[in-house]
Design a protein around this motif. Structure first.
Motif, short mmCIF file in Angstrom:
data_model
loop_
_atom_site.label_atom_id
_atom_site.label_comp_id
_atom_site.label_asym_id
_atom_site.label_seq_id
_atom_site.Cartn_x
_atom_site.Cartn_y
_atom_site.Cartn_z
N GLU A 156 56.02 -8.22 19.35
CA GLU A 156 55.58 -7.09 18.53
C GLU A 156 54.58 -7.52 17.47
O GLU A 156 53.61 -6.81 17.19
CB GLU A 156 56.80 -6.40 17.90
N ILE A 157 54.81 -8.70 16.87
CA ILE A 157 53.86 -9.19 15.87
C ILE A 157 52.51 -9.49 16.51
O ILE A 157 51.45 -9.06 16.01
CB ILE A 157 54.42 -10.45 15.17
N LEU A 158 52.52 -10.23 17.61
CA LEU A 158 51.26 -10.56 18.26
C LEU A 158 50.57 -9.31 18.81
O LEU A 158 49.34 -9.21 18.77
CB LEU A 158 51.49 -11.57 19.39
N GLY A 159 51.36 -8.35 19.29
CA GLY A 159 50.77 -7.10 19.77
C GLY A 159 50.00 -6.38 18.69
O GLY A 159 48.91 -5.86 18.92
N MET A 162 46.73 -8.41 18.08
CA MET A 162 45.76 -8.31 19.17
C MET A 162 45.20 -6.90 19.32
O MET A 162 44.08 -6.71 19.82
CB MET A 162 46.39 -8.77 20.49
N ALA A 163 45.96 -5.90 18.89
CA ALA A 163 45.48 -4.52 18.97
C ALA A 163 44.48 -4.20 17.87
O ALA A 163 43.84 -3.15 17.90
CB ALA A 163 46.66 -3.55 18.89
N ARG A 164 44.33 -5.12 16.90
CA ARG A 164 43.41 -4.91 15.79
C ARG A 164 42.46 -6.10 15.66
O ARG A 164 42.44 -6.80 14.65
CB ARG A 164 44.19 -4.72 14.48
N LEU A 216 46.64 -11.08 1.46
CA LEU A 216 46.16 -10.00 2.33
C LEU A 216 46.99 -9.87 3.60
O LEU A 216 47.50 -8.81 3.93
CB LEU A 216 44.68 -10.21 2.68
N GLY A 217 47.12 -10.98 4.35
CA GLY A 217 47.87 -10.91 5.59
C GLY A 217 47.36 -11.91 6.62
O GLY A 217 47.01 -13.04 6.26
N TYR A 218 47.29 -11.47 7.87
CA TYR A 218 46.94 -12.37 8.96
C TYR A 218 45.84 -11.76 9.82
O TYR A 218 45.72 -10.53 9.94
CB TYR A 218 48.17 -12.66 9.84
N GLN A 219 45.08 -12.66 10.45
CA GLN A 219 43.98 -12.24 11.31
C GLN A 219 43.82 -13.24 12.43
O GLN A 219 43.90 -14.45 12.22
CB GLN A 219 42.69 -12.17 10.48
N LEU A 220 43.59 -12.74 13.65
CA LEU A 220 43.35 -13.63 14.78
C LEU A 220 41.91 -14.13 14.76
O LEU A 220 40.97 -13.38 14.47
CB LEU A 220 43.61 -12.93 16.10
N GLU A 221 41.72 -15.40 15.12
CA GLU A 221 40.39 -15.97 15.29
C GLU A 221 40.33 -16.63 16.67
O GLU A 221 41.24 -17.36 17.05
CB GLU A 221 40.08 -16.99 14.20
#
Length: 226
Positions: A156-159, A162-164, A216-221
């Motif tokens: 759920e966290i990764l979803g 990845m959805a954003r 702020l939070g987390y962001q995928l790179e």
């Protein structure tokens, strides 16, 4: 799946929430239009059950503002109004389905299944980012020829991340989506599962990283592919 119920009649709201929980949905309640809009805009919900007659903002305005903000969350509108013009107004405002009161439990559940199934079809049951693919039906994370199965919370966290793509997801959003409003989970719970995900990225050889943005939070790179 997490469902938001925006309904100002406490007894009906509790009845619908209990029904959903019996069928393994997570359910939260907002008692008026402004709080319903604020909650829906968090992006943590898979569907919204929205009454028309609400204090503060009516349901038509709530769904209109959701769509103006680019939110595609399925919306099922509930109302005692039976006039065709009202149903047309709800659909034109951006609702996906219109259910008149009184309604049966079976009908409500069937409508909800149809809306969430349609949303699932739109996402093609796969999320992709960089060299990663997340298979929604199996909770399988794939990178090239290697794969690993995620736990429910990891999934759920990764979803959400990845959805954003390219957007920051806050710890608060993750806590609400994965643990819910009534949970006593704290920021460190999120941090633990982010650590689990990073280790699984390494295990399957992914170049994707989860970047922490302080306060702020987390962001995928995507990283650099070799």
């Amino acid at each position: 799946m997490r469902i938001l119920i925006v309904e100002d009649e406490p007894r009906l709201a509790r009845t619908v929430a209990d029904l959903l929980r019996e069928h393994r949905y997570a359910a939260d309640i907002a008692p008026d239009g402004p709080s319903g809009l604020d909650n829906a805009l968090t992006g943590i919900y898979d569907a919204v059950i929205l009454d028309v007659m609400l204090p503060g903002l009516d349901g038509f305005e709530v769904v209109r503002r959701l769509r103006q903000q680019g939110m595609r969350t399925p919306v099922l509108m509930l109302t005692a109004r039976t006039e065709v013009g009202d149903r047309v107004c709800g659909l034109d405002s951006g609702a996906d389905y219109y259910l008149t009161k009184p309604f049966s439990s079976e009908e409500l559940l069937a409508c909800l299944r149809a809306l969430t199934r349609r949303q699932g079809e739109q996402t093609e049951n796969v999320l992709a980012f960089g060299d990663l693919r997340l298979e929604l039906a199996s909770c399988l994370l794939v990178c090239g020829a290697r794969s690993v199965r995620l736990s429910r919370k990891e999934f759920e966290i990764l979803g959400m991340l990845m959805a954003r793509p390219g957007r920051v997801v806050s710890k608060e959003q993750l806590l609400l989506k994965v643990w819910g409003y009534e949970s006593d989970a704290e920021d460190n719970n999120v941090e633990v599962y982010i650590s689990f995900l990073r280790k699984k990225f390494q295990h399957i050889g992914s170049a994707v990283t989860i970047r922490t943005l302080r306060m702020l939070g987390y962001q995928l790179e995507a990283g650099r592919q070799v």
